[in-house]
Design a protein around this motif. Sequence first.
Motif, short mmCIF file in Angstrom:
data_model
loop_
_atom_site.label_atom_id
_atom_site.label_comp_id
_atom_site.label_asym_id
_atom_site.label_seq_id
_atom_site.Cartn_x
_atom_site.Cartn_y
_atom_site.Cartn_z
N ALA A 256 0.82 -1.21 0.00
CA ALA A 256 0.00 0.00 0.00
C ALA A 256 0.86 1.27 0.00
N ASP A 257 0.26 2.35 -0.48
CA ASP A 257 0.89 3.67 -0.39
C ASP A 257 0.44 4.37 0.90
N VAL A 258 -0.86 4.22 1.18
CA VAL A 258 -1.43 4.86 2.37
C VAL A 258 -2.19 3.81 3.19
N ILE A 259 -1.97 3.83 4.49
CA ILE A 259 -2.65 2.91 5.41
C ILE A 259 -3.78 3.68 6.10
N ILE A 260 -5.01 3.20 5.93
CA ILE A 260 -6.14 3.77 6.67
C ILE A 260 -6.34 2.86 7.88
N LEU A 261 -5.87 3.32 9.03
CA LEU A 261 -5.91 2.50 10.25
C LEU A 261 -7.18 2.82 11.03
N MET A 262 -8.08 1.83 11.09
CA MET A 262 -9.36 2.04 11.77
C MET A 262 -9.27 1.65 13.24
N LEU A 263 -9.80 2.53 14.10
CA LEU A 263 -9.85 2.28 15.54
C LEU A 263 -11.32 2.21 15.95
N ASP A 264 -11.55 1.57 17.07
CA ASP A 264 -12.90 1.47 17.63
C ASP A 264 -13.04 2.53 18.72
N ALA A 265 -13.96 3.49 18.51
CA ALA A 265 -14.11 4.60 19.47
C ALA A 265 -14.48 4.11 20.86
N THR A 266 -15.17 2.95 20.93
CA THR A 266 -15.61 2.47 22.25
C THR A 266 -14.46 1.78 23.01
N GLU A 267 -13.38 1.43 22.28
CA GLU A 267 -12.25 0.74 22.93
C GLU A 267 -10.98 1.57 22.98
N GLY A 268 -10.91 2.63 22.17
CA GLY A 268 -9.70 3.46 22.13
C GLY A 268 -8.59 2.80 21.33
N ILE A 269 -7.39 3.36 21.44
CA ILE A 269 -6.25 2.83 20.69
C ILE A 269 -5.53 1.80 21.56
N GLU A 270 -5.33 0.59 21.01
CA GLU A 270 -4.75 -0.50 21.80
C GLU A 270 -3.37 -0.86 21.26
N SER A 271 -2.69 -1.76 21.98
CA SER A 271 -1.28 -2.04 21.65
C SER A 271 -1.12 -2.55 20.22
N GLN A 272 -2.08 -3.35 19.72
CA GLN A 272 -1.94 -3.85 18.35
C GLN A 272 -2.07 -2.72 17.33
N ASP A 273 -2.95 -1.75 17.61
CA ASP A 273 -3.08 -0.59 16.72
C ASP A 273 -1.76 0.18 16.67
N ILE A 274 -1.15 0.36 17.84
CA ILE A 274 0.11 1.12 17.91
C ILE A 274 1.21 0.37 17.17
N ASN A 275 1.23 -0.96 17.31
CA ASN A 275 2.21 -1.78 16.59
C ASN A 275 2.08 -1.60 15.07
N ILE A 276 0.83 -1.67 14.58
CA ILE A 276 0.58 -1.52 13.14
C ILE A 276 0.97 -0.11 12.69
N PHE A 277 0.64 0.89 13.50
CA PHE A 277 0.98 2.28 13.18
C PHE A 277 2.50 2.42 13.00
N HIS A 278 3.26 1.90 13.97
CA HIS A 278 4.72 2.05 13.90
C HIS A 278 5.32 1.22 12.77
N LEU A 279 4.69 0.10 12.44
CA LEU A 279 5.18 -0.71 11.31
C LEU A 279 4.96 0.06 10.00
N ALA A 280 3.80 0.74 9.89
CA ALA A 280 3.53 1.57 8.70
C ALA A 280 4.55 2.71 8.62
N GLU A 281 4.85 3.30 9.77
CA GLU A 281 5.82 4.40 9.81
C GLU A 281 7.21 3.91 9.39
N LYS A 282 7.62 2.74 9.93
CA LYS A 282 8.94 2.19 9.58
C LYS A 282 9.02 1.84 8.10
N ASN A 283 7.89 1.41 7.52
CA ASN A 283 7.86 1.10 6.09
C ASN A 283 7.64 2.34 5.23
#
Length: 433
Positions: A256-283
Amino acid sequence: MGNIVAIVGRPNVGKSTLYNRLTETRKAIVDDMSGVTRDRHYGLAEWTDKSFTVIDTGGYVANSEDVFEIAIREQVLIAIEEATSIIFMVDVTTGITDLDDDIAAILRRSKKPVFVAVNKVDNNQLLADAAQFYSFGLGEIYCLSSMTGSGTGELLDEVVKTFDETAEVENDLPVFAIVGRPNVGKSSMINALLGKDRNIVTNVAGTTRDSIHIHYKQFGHDFMLVDTAGLRKKTKVRENIEFYSVMRTIGALEEADVIILMLDATEGIESQDINIFHLAEKNRKGVVLVVNKWDLVEKDHKTAKAFEDTIKEKIAPFTDVPIIFTSVSEKQRIFKTLEAAQKVYDNRKKKISTSKLNDFLLPVIEKTPPPATKGKHIKIKYITQINASTPMFAFFCNLPQYIKDPYKRFLENKLRQEFDFTGVPLQLFFRQK
């Protein structure tokens, strides 16, 4: 598709230590107690100019020994299905256990390249003991010590030979991948955008089985959309649903060129979301954060700001990303997501002329120069953008080795403010002039 290396094996054989060594991080917790790794860890590694993603399949904490073993076997099956190569770790100090035999039997039936890594081989006596692992019938064994790093080079030399070198099909359209944890509304988002039920949507996490590629051409937009839910209904263990989704996400993230990372408003941002975010950033991928199910949150005029601040705190230091609050079920702000993704894509392709860069940055640097180190003054002479697929800038100076991270971040922030690189990771290189 990127290459994925999965480290499998029973608990407490040293998988996390090897993971930390390969990714040059200390992200995976290492402890003598078996089953410490509960979160899935995935990071970027490099060996002889080849980049690949490493997955630490982790141990398990469970009350019943049976569930524990079923879960490990299931993870091995998922790893076989999704990974390019598999490192099967065993422990020379405990020898072959029944669980090792079970894992070896599964691996023998697979068509994937398997590397038996015999860990904790710290002396010649243990080297002789390692020969017993040839009985798995999985070919060559690799003796190493993940603690000291000895033997890992020989193992990686062989692992990278199995990587897929096929050229990717040329695609001129932007590729946007919708990623996120199970059941955050990824397939519903696709259906809402397309205006028809392309994907099966249920409230059972794990309905989408494969990444789905869709050519989206409506309302002035033209791009490829990837739905990456990538889960199997038959996976019984909740943690393995997460694990399977991660394997799929990494594959989609690579293309992908752009990652649209979806979060659940009722659960907030969790460790797996943060992992995926940083992996996208590193890539070096563009990122848009979408907070779905916003209609289910009780709110006042400060709620969105507080939610945004919490997210930015957790994803720091790269916080210059669009955050969009949506409700897919109510069709609120779903097209704003596409506009944000297109803007991030354009930012990622942006080229700034050398004259513009120098006219803006040299006065900034003169006003706030890099702090002197060991009595030596650092002079930055000029700046230019490197010709690359993502934004990279070269700063030519007399003493590049003395420029510290806080000053690099200061310059990055100035670049972002002046030229708008929202949603895009920047790379700054300092070179000798």
